[in-house]
Enzyme design. Sequence first.
Site, PDB file in Angstrom:
ATOM      1  N   SER A  60      10.307   1.768 -11.131  1.00 13.66           N
ATOM      2  CA  SER A  60       8.912   1.785 -11.249  1.00 13.66           C
ATOM      3  C   SER A  60       8.561   3.223 -11.237  1.00 13.66           C
ATOM      4  O   SER A  60       9.005   3.877 -10.430  1.00 13.66           O
ATOM      5  CB  SER A  60       8.156   1.029 -10.288  1.00 13.66           C
ATOM      6  OG  SER A  60       6.788   1.315 -10.503  1.00 13.66           O
ATOM      7  N   TYR A  88       6.770  -1.240  -1.509  1.00 12.51           N
ATOM      8  CA  TYR A  88       7.278  -1.429  -2.844  1.00 12.51           C
ATOM      9  C   TYR A  88       7.947  -0.231  -3.407  1.00 12.51           C
ATOM     10  O   TYR A  88       8.904  -0.250  -4.154  1.00 12.51           O
ATOM     11  CB  TYR A  88       6.097  -1.913  -3.814  1.00 12.51           C
ATOM     12  CG  TYR A  88       6.484  -2.115  -5.200  1.00 12.51           C
ATOM     13  CD1 TYR A  88       7.189  -3.109  -5.838  1.00 12.51           C
ATOM     14  CD2 TYR A  88       5.635  -0.982  -6.048  1.00 12.51           C
ATOM     15  CE1 TYR A  88       7.067  -3.279  -7.007  1.00 12.51           C
ATOM     16  CE2 TYR A  88       6.005  -1.072  -7.449  1.00 12.51           C
ATOM     17  CZ  TYR A  88       6.700  -2.171  -8.057  1.00 12.51           C
ATOM     18  OH  TYR A  88       7.106  -2.353  -9.272  1.00 12.51           O
TER      19      TYR A  88
END
Length: 253
Positions: A136, A149
């Site tokens: 990401s 995350y």
Amino acid sequence: MSMPNGYRNAVVTGASRGIGAAIARRLVAEGMTVHGVARSGDGLAALAQDVGPAFIPCVADVRDVEAIMARLDGVEIDVLVNNAGALSSVRPLVEQSAEETEAVIALNLTAPLQLMRRVLPGMIARQRGHVFNLTSTAGRAVLPGTTAYAAAKAGLSQACHVLRHDLAGAGVRLTEIAPARVETDFYLDSFGGDSAGLREKLFTTQRALTPEDVAATIWAALSLPAHADISEIVITSTDQAAGGQVFAQHRSS
Ligand code: NJP
């Protein structure tokens, strides 16, 4: 249809919807057999119904790597796409429960590492294979409220860098794909609240990537000659910059 580099079988995690479903759909369209992993049997069954017998549902939690490997017994896996992931909630780390923090790391970091640990030996023995890890832009830029995350995705990115040393000369490729915002249910689950309003803001006022854009990126890397190994790809929409920190209002032509 003859596949590039003799690849025949792919495993795509998180294939029941979103980016994973688009990747599975694309690989089947290109002639591969795809084993799609997710917890939702209904989502996988719907995709199988749509794309046909070359998509094989594998209902499992990606954290249970041994259950997945048992289901794939005897399959020569040529392509592994570690795509399953979730942001969970968006809030400061101190507001997460211990269980939530642990679950985010288990899903986004531990599971892909464990799956690679089990799948790579076969690829190395056959001197043929390609692993994709979906990370990401949150692992590269600072997006508040994503501590666990972001750490998991940054950790997976660094794991790819180290793994390339182990894989040098093995004929196995490893590509990290770090997408920015993609139009899926990913954020709707994490932010909660008014999902129609959120959808309008995230995907219409500001233009995002589509899951098919990511699938096309994977296919582009896969279809290169076997010795050409793309290490990492960061992909954003043209309206987005700085890993999601900057969005231009979309100007339609
Ligand atoms: O997510 P979503 P995306 N075991 O929520 C599955 C990254 N990314 O497609 O189990 C097995 O639509 C879940 O299936 P189910 C992101 O971090 C995205 O957008 O049935 N499977 C579903 O198929 C992730 O790594 C954006 O609930 C599990 C899928 O995962 C990847 O792209 C931006 C599971 C999630 O579908 C795909 O995300 C970015 C488990 N324990 C990175 N838990 C973005 N969308 O903007 C979940 O930077 N799944």
